[in-house]
Scaffold this active site. Structure first.
Site, mmCIF file in Angstrom:
data_model
loop_
_atom_site.group_PDB
_atom_site.id
_atom_site.type_symbol
_atom_site.label_atom_id
_atom_site.label_comp_id
_atom_site.label_asym_id
_atom_site.label_seq_id
_atom_site.Cartn_x
_atom_site.Cartn_y
_atom_site.Cartn_z
ATOM 1 N N CYS A 176 3.185 8.559 1.163
ATOM 2 C CA CYS A 176 3.789 7.627 2.115
ATOM 3 C C CYS A 176 3.955 6.291 1.394
ATOM 4 C CB CYS A 176 2.841 7.497 3.306
ATOM 5 S SG CYS A 176 3.345 6.265 4.490
ATOM 6 N N SER A 223 11.940 6.741 7.524
ATOM 7 C CA SER A 223 11.631 6.423 8.919
ATOM 8 C C SER A 223 12.138 5.028 9.240
ATOM 9 C CB SER A 223 10.114 6.489 9.116
ATOM 10 O OG SER A 223 9.773 6.110 10.434
ATOM 11 N N CYS A 282 6.733 -7.043 7.117
ATOM 12 C CA CYS A 282 7.849 -6.497 7.887
ATOM 13 C C CYS A 282 8.285 -7.545 8.904
ATOM 14 C CB CYS A 282 7.423 -5.219 8.614
ATOM 15 S SG CYS A 282 8.799 -4.381 9.446
ATOM 16 N N CYS A 298 2.015 -2.599 15.617
ATOM 17 C CA CYS A 298 1.955 -2.282 14.188
ATOM 18 C C CYS A 298 1.289 -3.405 13.410
ATOM 19 C CB CYS A 298 3.378 -2.050 13.670
ATOM 20 S SG CYS A 298 3.431 -1.773 11.889
ATOM 21 N N GLU A 328 0.817 -1.207 0.000
ATOM 22 C CA GLU A 328 0.000 0.000 0.000
ATOM 23 C C GLU A 328 0.855 1.262 0.000
ATOM 24 O OE1 GLU A 328 -4.111 -1.300 2.094
ATOM 25 O OE2 GLU A 328 -2.435 -1.079 3.446
ATOM 26 N N GLY A 366 6.905 -1.940 6.020
ATOM 27 C CA GLY A 366 8.286 -2.408 5.961
ATOM 28 C C GLY A 366 9.283 -1.507 6.656
ATOM 29 N N GLU A 367 10.491 -2.044 6.801
ATOM 30 C CA GLU A 367 11.593 -1.286 7.400
ATOM 31 C C GLU A 367 12.542 -0.903 6.257
ATOM 32 O OE1 GLU A 367 12.719 0.223 10.171
ATOM 33 O OE2 GLU A 367 14.495 0.590 8.954
ATOM 34 N N CYS A 393 7.096 -4.942 15.611
ATOM 35 C CA CYS A 393 6.763 -3.949 16.630
ATOM 36 C C CYS A 393 5.354 -4.310 17.128
ATOM 37 C CB CYS A 393 6.813 -2.531 16.057
ATOM 38 S SG CYS A 393 8.477 -2.097 15.517
ATOM 39 N N CYS A 413 -1.430 5.768 9.907
ATOM 40 C CA CYS A 413 -0.159 5.189 10.313
ATOM 41 C C CYS A 413 -0.328 3.844 10.975
ATOM 42 C CB CYS A 413 0.454 6.068 11.393
ATOM 43 S SG CYS A 413 1.681 7.096 10.800
ATOM 44 N N ASN A 470 -3.217 4.181 16.222
ATOM 45 C CA ASN A 470 -4.336 3.797 15.354
ATOM 46 C C ASN A 470 -4.642 2.329 15.570
ATOM 47 O OD1 ASN A 470 -4.806 6.284 13.904
ATOM 48 N ND2 ASN A 470 -2.759 5.961 13.060
ATOM 49 N N SER A 488 11.738 5.837 14.913
ATOM 50 C CA SER A 488 10.603 5.380 15.713
ATOM 51 C C SER A 488 11.093 5.020 17.105
ATOM 52 C CB SER A 488 9.976 4.158 15.049
ATOM 53 O OG SER A 488 9.412 4.549 13.825
ATOM 54 N N LEU A 489 10.971 5.959 18.019
ATOM 55 C CA LEU A 489 11.522 5.761 19.365
ATOM 56 C C LEU A 489 10.503 5.045 20.264
ATOM 57 C CD1 LEU A 489 14.042 6.278 21.014
ATOM 58 C CD2 LEU A 489 13.198 8.570 21.525
ATOM 59 N N HIS A 490 9.376 5.635 20.476
ATOM 60 C CA HIS A 490 8.216 5.023 21.152
ATOM 61 C C HIS A 490 8.369 4.690 22.632
ATOM 62 C CE1 HIS A 490 6.692 4.978 17.148
ATOM 63 N NE2 HIS A 490 7.241 3.856 16.774
HETATM 64 N N1 SAH Z 1 9.735 0.582 9.827
HETATM 65 C C1 SAH Z 1 9.692 2.019 9.815
HETATM 66 C C2 SAH Z 1 8.476 2.561 9.097
HETATM 67 C C3 SAH Z 1 7.239 2.140 9.816
HETATM 68 S S1 SAH Z 1 5.737 2.999 9.696
HETATM 69 C C4 SAH Z 1 9.714 2.541 11.242
HETATM 70 O O1 SAH Z 1 9.595 1.737 12.166
HETATM 71 O O2 SAH Z 1 9.904 3.734 11.431
HETATM 72 C C5 SAH Z 1 5.928 4.621 10.261
HETATM 73 C C6 SAH Z 1 5.492 4.921 11.693
HETATM 74 O O3 SAH Z 1 4.173 4.456 12.047
HETATM 75 C C7 SAH Z 1 6.455 4.312 12.691
HETATM 76 O O4 SAH Z 1 6.838 5.274 13.617
HETATM 77 C C8 SAH Z 1 5.598 3.257 13.326
HETATM 78 O O5 SAH Z 1 6.071 2.899 14.579
HETATM 79 C C9 SAH Z 1 4.234 3.934 13.349
HETATM 80 N N2 SAH Z 1 3.137 3.007 13.612
HETATM 81 C C10 SAH Z 1 3.097 1.679 13.396
HETATM 82 N N3 SAH Z 1 1.913 1.165 13.789
HETATM 83 C C11 SAH Z 1 1.172 2.188 14.260
HETATM 84 C C12 SAH Z 1 -0.157 2.304 14.765
HETATM 85 N N4 SAH Z 1 -0.953 1.244 14.850
HETATM 86 N N5 SAH Z 1 -0.583 3.527 15.135
HETATM 87 C C13 SAH Z 1 0.203 4.609 15.007
HETATM 88 N N6 SAH Z 1 1.455 4.570 14.516
HETATM 89 C C14 SAH Z 1 1.944 3.372 14.149
#
Ligand code: SAH
Length: 428
Positions: free
Chosen positions: A151, A263, A158, A165, A91, A231-232, A162, A405, A362, A285-287
């Protein structure tokens, strides 16, 4: 076998042309026809001799994956599902911001800055943080402000898993090829040009060759690209870099390095490689502010813990087109969204030039997490702001078409071990 020219960057296209006994300028010509004009038929290349067009048709092709679905959300966000073969679909999402009236509606993907940025046409393109008033009203005589972010995905599925995700949930199949990555931009540019520009009376193939991506009034359909889809990207390094070179190439999409954002979940050695090979804007993506929590949410942290990641970010900033890293932080209610985590986050990043983009979670079916309430998000943001950081809240877009996202799941034949999380995708 024919060569698919869609995936060739300038250097590879020159090598292809040399192989055909053609001069280097042919490479520029071909790139422009393919990427500026969106042409996939050699016959349409009117300034190429008929004899060469015939030779090209025999030895090469311009082949993009088929579009399986094309959906537009109520807020204008548009999502394409592309068939990349053997049961896999990926997508990409287009997020228009601001509009023809010149009003910005606030930041979406990859957009964190209350900054001013001089664009090629000399107009000042302000990027607004959520809730700020528009810098130009509709009555202004200045060129109108418009932003379109695409995007795009870098892998089918992937492998990083995470925990929050949806792409990670469906497992990993394979890396996308360069042509599969760039074709997302190729399709979107073509679709947006044909709908908007052609309807408005400009955007013929030849004018598109001369003026890349322009809709008129100095506007581009797609002004920014973020590698934030499925994907990463750093796990598919070579193909992603070749595709980004096309994004940056004036003969293809001509985007500035600042407007291409990659990202990553934090693949430390690849961050260093990117800095040397193709420095673009970087989002990480720190989180979580601690290894204990991050190990749980972003398992790659067990391999590349926070301390190493921060050091890599500092090294990256030296060469980055934007002199900061954007840290993404998805807010999961009761998990990582407390005042204590906000304070720990502020302390963690205090020495790294950065901005923080808070992402409201999300949700998708079967996931145990919940989105933090707006007050909790605001409280979290305030702690960061009081600590002197720039923190914005990402606006959720396109959630009525599962384009927000982390909701991109496409459809992937899992070659790892998990079952598909969204079997409904298969039956559509
Ligand atoms: N692999 C890359 C790109 C991933 S998608 C990465 O990890 O950065 C881009 C962003 O969306 C990342 O920060 C990811 O952590 C975030 N993301 C993934 N699932 C999500 C969700 N369910 N709700 C909100 N953000 C999410």
């Amino acid at each position: 076998m024919t060569v698919n020219l869609l995936g060739l960057d300038h250097e590879a296209m020159q090598a292809f042309c040399a192989g055909m006994g053609e001069k280097p300028f042919r490479a520029r010509q071909l790139l422009r026809w393919i990427h500026h004009a969106g042409v996939d038929d050699f016959g349409a290349m009117t300034d190429v001799s008929k004899a060469l067009r015939e030779r090209l048709a025999q030895s090469a092709s311009i082949g993009a994956p088929r579009v399986l679905r094309d959906t537009t959300a109520a807020d204008g966000t548009r999502k394409w599902l592309l068939d990349v073969g053997t049961g896999n679909a990926i997508e990409s999402v287009f997020i228009p911001e601001g509009d023809r009236e010149g009003w910005s509606r606030g930041p979406a993907c990859g957009d964190v800055t209350p900054e001013r940025d001089a664009s090629a046409s000399g107009q000042v393109a302000g990027i607004l943080s959520a809730g700020r008033s528009p810098e130009r009203g509709p009555s202004s005589r200045a060129p109108r402000r418009y932003r379109g972010t695409l995007c795009i995905s870098s892998q089918a599925g992937c492998a990083l898993e995470c925990s929050f995700c949806s792409t990670g949930r469906q497992g990993f199949n394979r890396n996308l090829t360069t042509e599969e990555i760039i074709s997302q931009l190729w399709w979107a540019s073509r679709a947006l040009r044909s709908r908007k520009a052609l309807a408005a009376g400009f955007g013929t193939a030849q004018s598109a060759v001369d003026r890349p991506g322009h809709l008129g009034l100095g506007e581009r359909a797609i002004s920014n690209v973020v590698m934030m889809g499925m994907g990463e990207p750093l796990a598919n390094f070579d193909n992603v870099v070749a595709a980004m070179r096309l994004m940056l190439d004036d003969n293809a999409y001509g985007l500035s390095r600042r407007r291409v954002t990659l990202s990553t979940a934090g693949l430390v050695p690849a961050i260093d490689r990117l800095r040397e090979t193709c420095p673009v804007s970087l989002a990480v993506s720190l989180h979580a502010p601690s290894d204990k929590l991050r190990d749980e949410l972003v398992p790659i942290n067990r391999k590349y813990p926070i301390r190493e990641l921060m050091a890599a970010c500092l090294r990256y900033v030296e060469k980055a087109p934007r002199k900061y890293v954007m840290f993404e932080y998805v807010l999961l209610s009761g998990v990582n969204d407390g005042a204590a985590e906000a304070r720990a986050l502020a302390a963690l990043v205090k020495d790294v030039p950065c901005k923080i983009n808070l992402i409201p979670f999300n949700p998708f079916p079967g996931i145990p997490y919940q989105r933090s309430a707006p007050e909790e998000i605001e409280r979290f943001r305030e702690v960061l702001t009081r600590a002197g950081l720039i923190a914005t809240v990402r606006k959720t877009r396109g959630d009525d078409i599962d384009a927000a996202c982390g909701q991109l799941a496409g459809r992937v034949q899992d070659r790892t071990r998990r079952t598909l999380s969204r079997p409904q995708e298969l039956s559509r």
